[in-house]
Design a protein around this motif. Structure first.
Motif, short mmCIF file in Angstrom:
data_model
loop_
_atom_site.label_atom_id
_atom_site.label_comp_id
_atom_site.label_asym_id
_atom_site.label_seq_id
_atom_site.Cartn_x
_atom_site.Cartn_y
_atom_site.Cartn_z
N GLY A 183 39.73 5.25 20.74
CA GLY A 183 39.98 6.02 19.53
C GLY A 183 38.70 6.57 18.95
O GLY A 183 37.66 6.65 19.62
N SER A 184 38.76 6.93 17.69
CA SER A 184 37.62 7.60 17.04
C SER A 184 36.40 6.69 16.94
O SER A 184 35.26 7.16 17.03
CB SER A 184 38.03 8.08 15.65
N VAL A 185 36.61 5.38 16.77
CA VAL A 185 35.48 4.46 16.64
C VAL A 185 34.73 4.36 17.97
O VAL A 185 33.49 4.41 18.01
CB VAL A 185 35.95 3.07 16.19
N THR A 186 35.47 4.24 19.06
CA THR A 186 34.83 4.19 20.38
C THR A 186 34.17 5.53 20.71
O THR A 186 33.07 5.56 21.28
CB THR A 186 35.86 3.82 21.47
N THR A 187 34.80 6.63 20.31
CA THR A 187 34.19 7.94 20.53
C THR A 187 32.85 8.03 19.80
O THR A 187 31.85 8.51 20.37
CB THR A 187 35.12 9.07 20.03
N SER A 188 32.81 7.56 18.57
CA SER A 188 31.56 7.58 17.81
C SER A 188 30.49 6.72 18.48
O SER A 188 29.31 7.09 18.51
CB SER A 188 31.80 7.08 16.38
N ALA A 189 30.92 5.58 19.03
CA ALA A 189 29.98 4.70 19.71
C ALA A 189 29.41 5.36 20.97
O ALA A 189 28.21 5.25 21.26
CB ALA A 189 30.65 3.38 20.06
N VAL A 190 30.26 6.04 21.71
CA VAL A 190 29.79 6.75 22.91
C VAL A 190 28.82 7.86 22.53
O VAL A 190 27.74 8.00 23.14
CB VAL A 190 30.98 7.35 23.70
N ARG A 191 29.17 8.63 21.52
CA ARG A 191 28.30 9.72 21.08
C ARG A 191 26.96 9.19 20.57
O ARG A 191 25.91 9.77 20.83
CB ARG A 191 29.00 10.55 20.00
N SER A 192 26.99 8.09 19.84
CA SER A 192 25.75 7.49 19.34
C SER A 192 24.87 7.02 20.50
O SER A 192 23.66 7.26 20.50
CB SER A 192 26.08 6.32 18.41
N PHE A 193 25.48 6.35 21.48
CA PHE A 193 24.71 5.89 22.64
C PHE A 193 24.10 7.08 23.37
O PHE A 193 22.92 7.05 23.77
CB PHE A 193 25.60 5.09 23.58
N GLN A 194 24.89 8.11 23.57
CA GLN A 194 24.37 9.30 24.26
C GLN A 194 23.21 9.92 23.48
O GLN A 194 22.20 10.31 24.06
CB GLN A 194 25.50 10.32 24.44
N GLN A 216 34.05 -0.40 26.49
CA GLN A 216 33.71 -1.04 25.22
C GLN A 216 32.79 -2.25 25.44
O GLN A 216 31.86 -2.48 24.67
CB GLN A 216 34.99 -1.46 24.50
N THR A 217 33.03 -3.00 26.51
CA THR A 217 32.17 -4.13 26.84
C THR A 217 30.76 -3.67 27.16
O THR A 217 29.77 -4.28 26.72
CB THR A 217 32.75 -4.91 28.03
N ALA A 218 30.65 -2.58 27.92
CA ALA A 218 29.33 -2.03 28.26
C ALA A 218 28.61 -1.52 27.02
O ALA A 218 27.40 -1.72 26.86
CB ALA A 218 29.49 -0.91 29.29
N LEU A 219 29.35 -0.88 26.13
CA LEU A 219 28.75 -0.39 24.88
C LEU A 219 28.28 -1.55 24.01
O LEU A 219 27.22 -1.48 23.38
CB LEU A 219 29.76 0.47 24.12
N VAL A 222 23.61 14.22 27.12
CA VAL A 222 24.48 15.22 26.52
C VAL A 222 25.48 14.49 25.61
O VAL A 222 26.18 13.56 26.05
CB VAL A 222 25.23 16.02 27.60
N VAL A 223 25.54 14.88 24.36
CA VAL A 223 26.39 14.20 23.38
C VAL A 223 27.74 14.90 23.32
O VAL A 223 27.94 15.87 22.59
CB VAL A 223 25.72 14.18 21.99
N ASP A 224 28.70 14.39 24.11
CA ASP A 224 30.04 14.98 24.14
C ASP A 224 31.14 13.96 23.90
O ASP A 224 32.32 14.31 23.85
CB ASP A 224 30.28 15.71 25.47
N GLY A 225 30.77 12.67 23.76
CA GLY A 225 31.78 11.64 23.53
C GLY A 225 32.60 11.28 24.75
O GLY A 225 33.53 10.48 24.65
N VAL A 226 32.24 11.84 25.90
CA VAL A 226 32.96 11.57 27.15
C VAL A 226 32.12 10.62 28.00
O VAL A 226 30.93 10.87 28.23
CB VAL A 226 33.24 12.87 27.94
N ALA A 227 32.73 9.55 28.48
CA ALA A 227 32.02 8.60 29.32
C ALA A 227 32.20 8.99 30.78
O ALA A 227 33.17 8.61 31.43
CB ALA A 227 32.54 7.18 29.08
N GLY A 228 31.25 9.78 31.28
CA GLY A 228 31.23 10.16 32.68
C GLY A 228 30.21 9.32 33.43
O GLY A 228 29.65 8.36 32.89
#
Length: 318
Positions: free
Chosen positions: A286-297, A269-272, A303-309
């Motif tokens: 949760g869902s808000v962080t998932t949306s943030a990951v997907r938006s960044f991707q 979350q800090t990196a985002l 690849v937009v999968d909501g997973v932070a690899g």
């Protein structure tokens, strides 16, 4: 063909070349093209202080390197190619002093932003599609300032990135400048040295705390955090030098997805947030962080999968 900076940015999708080939084979070094390199009395290590970051993800097109020959003079920046709408970030903290066609500088075309970082250092971002900051706005390192585009004299979308030193006008090699500050413009992992500070240091501290190190997350890479990194490096079979770089990051990051809870999520979350996500750092994926990951991707063409690899982590902290 783009003629910004008294030159043309060659920008062909089929012109993919490796960063090493550009540096070694195409003479990215300013000495090879007779241009001036920024010098500083500080050691190279002290410059890797977490204050700078990658302005955009993409690839280096053939012929888009600093000093490349142009009819009107050597190319004054480094091109980073990706699709229209790719996010563009402030390479360092500063103030937006230009937001206009060509940045108000001779020989440039297209929508552009110029940021003053103090000490006579400026960065230029050209061929933008959308502005996301205002004139005279103060911006932080990693803040989203624009979208990549193809405005001006170009053959395709890309970011034309320049670094000016000693005033607005004299340019230096952006790859060399950013490498000295621990940033790989080609998209690799950053290098963070002892003495660094800021959001990326907080990310490191959070990730170490997930392993039980019990650090105070203050964003200061002092002796306590450095010793923790050295212990982590030793345990991972790495050289225990205290530098968090390409050898250490892949061992330090963790694959995270919705449902995870802990210090590692706080690090994510800090990196985002460094990249303008605006999340509550609560350690809950949760869902808000998932949306943030997907938006960044999405805005970085991952690849937009909501997973932070590892690929997403590298883009976030780079």
């Amino acid at each position: 063909m783009c003629e910004s900076c008294s030159a043309a940015d060659v920008d062909r999708p089929d012109a993919r070349v490796s960063r090493r080939a550009l540096i070694a084979g195409l003479g990215l070094g300013a000495a090879a093209v007779g241009m001036t390199v920024l010098t500083t009395p500080a050691s190279a290590a002290t410059l890797k202080n977490g204050a700078w970051c990658n302005p955009a993800l993409g690839y280096f097109p053939s012929g888009g390197y600093y000093g490349a020959p142009r009819p009107a003079g050597p190319h004054a920046g480094q091109d980073i190619t990706n699709s229209t709408g790719t996010a563009v970030y402030a390479a360092g903290a500063g103030t937006v002093i230009r937001r206009q066609w060509g940045g108000g500088l001779g020989g440039r075309t297209g929508n552009a932003i110029v940021i003053s970082h103090g000490g006579g250092v400026y960065t230029y971002y050209g061929h933008l599609n959308v502005y996301r900051v205002a004139l005279n706005q103060r911006v932080s390192s990693g803040q989203r300032i624009a979208d990549m585009g193809a405005t001006g004299n170009v053959t395709g979308p890309h970011l034309h990135f320049e670094v000016h030193s000693g005033g607005l006008g004299p340019t230096v090699n952006p790859v060399t400048f950013m490498t000295a500050r621990g940033v790989d413009l080609g998209g690799g992992w950053p290098r963070i040295d002892p003495g660094a500070s800021g959001a990326t240091v907080k990310v490191i501290q959070h990730l170490l705390n997930q392993r039980g190190y019990g650090l105070v997350v203050d964003g200061v890479y002092g002796s306590v955090s450095v010793n923790a990194v050295k212990r982590f490096q030793s345990g991972a079979g790495l050289v225990a030098d205290g530098q968090v770089g390409p050898a250490t990051w892949p061992h330090l990051d963790l694959v995270l997805r919705e449902g995870h809870v802990g210090h590692h999520v706080r690090g994510l979350q800090t990196a985002l947030n460094k990249r303008s996500a605006g999340l509550l750092v609560d350690g809950q994926f949760g869902s808000v962080t998932t949306s943030a990951v997907r938006s960044f991707q999405s805005v970085n063409r991952l690849v937009v999968d909501g997973v932070a690899g590892s690929i997403t982590w590298r883009a976030l902290v780079g």
